[in-house]
Design an enzyme around this catalytic site. Structure first.
Site, mmCIF file in Angstrom:
data_model
loop_
_atom_site.group_PDB
_atom_site.id
_atom_site.type_symbol
_atom_site.label_atom_id
_atom_site.label_comp_id
_atom_site.label_asym_id
_atom_site.label_seq_id
_atom_site.Cartn_x
_atom_site.Cartn_y
_atom_site.Cartn_z
ATOM 1 C CG ASP A 113 -12.595 -1.567 -0.774
ATOM 2 O OD1 ASP A 113 -12.182 -2.713 -1.017
ATOM 3 O OD2 ASP A 113 -12.063 -0.537 -1.217
ATOM 4 C CG ASP A 121 -1.998 -1.051 1.160
ATOM 5 O OD1 ASP A 121 -2.053 -1.770 0.139
ATOM 6 O OD2 ASP A 121 -2.788 -1.164 2.117
#
Length: 239
Positions: free
Chosen positions: A129, A8
């Site tokens: 998500d 990330d």
């Protein structure tokens, strides 16, 4: 089962968030390119990269680093975060990205999604998500009124072949994946599913493998060494 080590990106560094909170970040490596090389060295077959800055800004802010990673490794790289135009998709492919993950755009711009899937087919993955079962967008800052199941069904109708499902409440917690939500997703769509969020142990991975989940994204567990990358790759190869 495919194993996807996660990188990330935030402000040029490799970080992990806790439950998607940008204020709760931990820097795992100041050099994301070096981290990518480490994952490849230990046997990773594909890398999963998220541009966290891009997810908030709505455009890729870490493209130079992503390009460096693609040049530094020989394995495929899939990238998500802030990709909301065809130009952005084409830029990523042009620097060597193998597959592109669309999130916010999948919910708010169906025309763009349909066109992108038509052009690039299986190279386009949709990331869903969820927070308490509802789809979160724009770097997890906004929660919609659309259930993750309904969005997954829409994606399947459009022709999306692979979905990355993340339970935000599990992300970065090492609390185990949300098996119940994944099972419900499996009952409603036939797309390939990649599980993300909460995976903490080889046992978690085996459970997902037993469910016939296509792949699993592993982040914090690799950095904190609760999962050994070489071991989990060997285990899933034998399953």
């Amino acid at each position: 089962m495919e194993i996807f080590p996660a990188i990330d990106l935030k402000e040029g560094r490799c970080v992990r968030l806790y439950q998607g909170e940008f204020s709760k970040e931990t820097v795992m490596n100041e050099d994301p390119v070096a981290q990518a090389i480490i994952f490849e060295k230990f046997g990773a077959k594909t890398l999963h990269i998220v541009d966290l800055d891009g997810a908030i800004a709505g455009e890729s802010l870490n493209l130079p680093i992503i390009e460096k990673i693609c040049k530094a490794v020989r394995i495929p790289v899939q990238v998500g975060g802030g990709i909301r135009s065809l130009v952005a998709v084409e830029k990523l492919f042009s620097v060597g990205v193998d597959k592109v993950i669309l999130g916010t755009a999948a919910l708010y711009d169906k025309t763009f999604l349909e066109e992108t899937v038509r052009l690039y087919k299986e190279k386009i993955i949709v990331g869903i998500d969820a927070k308490n079962g509802f789809v979160a967008t724009r770097g997890w800052l906004d929660v919609s009124e659309i259930s993750y199941i309904d969005l997954a069904k829409q994606m399947e109708k459009i022709g999306v072949q692979t979905i990355v499902f993340t339970d935000i409440s599990k992300d970065g917690t090492l609390a185990g994946p949300n098996v119940e939500q994944l099972e419900l997703l499996q009952k409603n769509v036939a797309t390939r599913l990649i599980a993300s969020g909460g995976v903490a142990s080889i046992q978690d991975v085996k459970k997902l493998n037993d469910m016939n989940i296509y792949g699993v994204i592993i982040g914090k567990a690799l950095y904190e060494k609760t999962i050994d990358l070489e071991e989990v790759l060997e285990v899933t190869k034998l399953c």
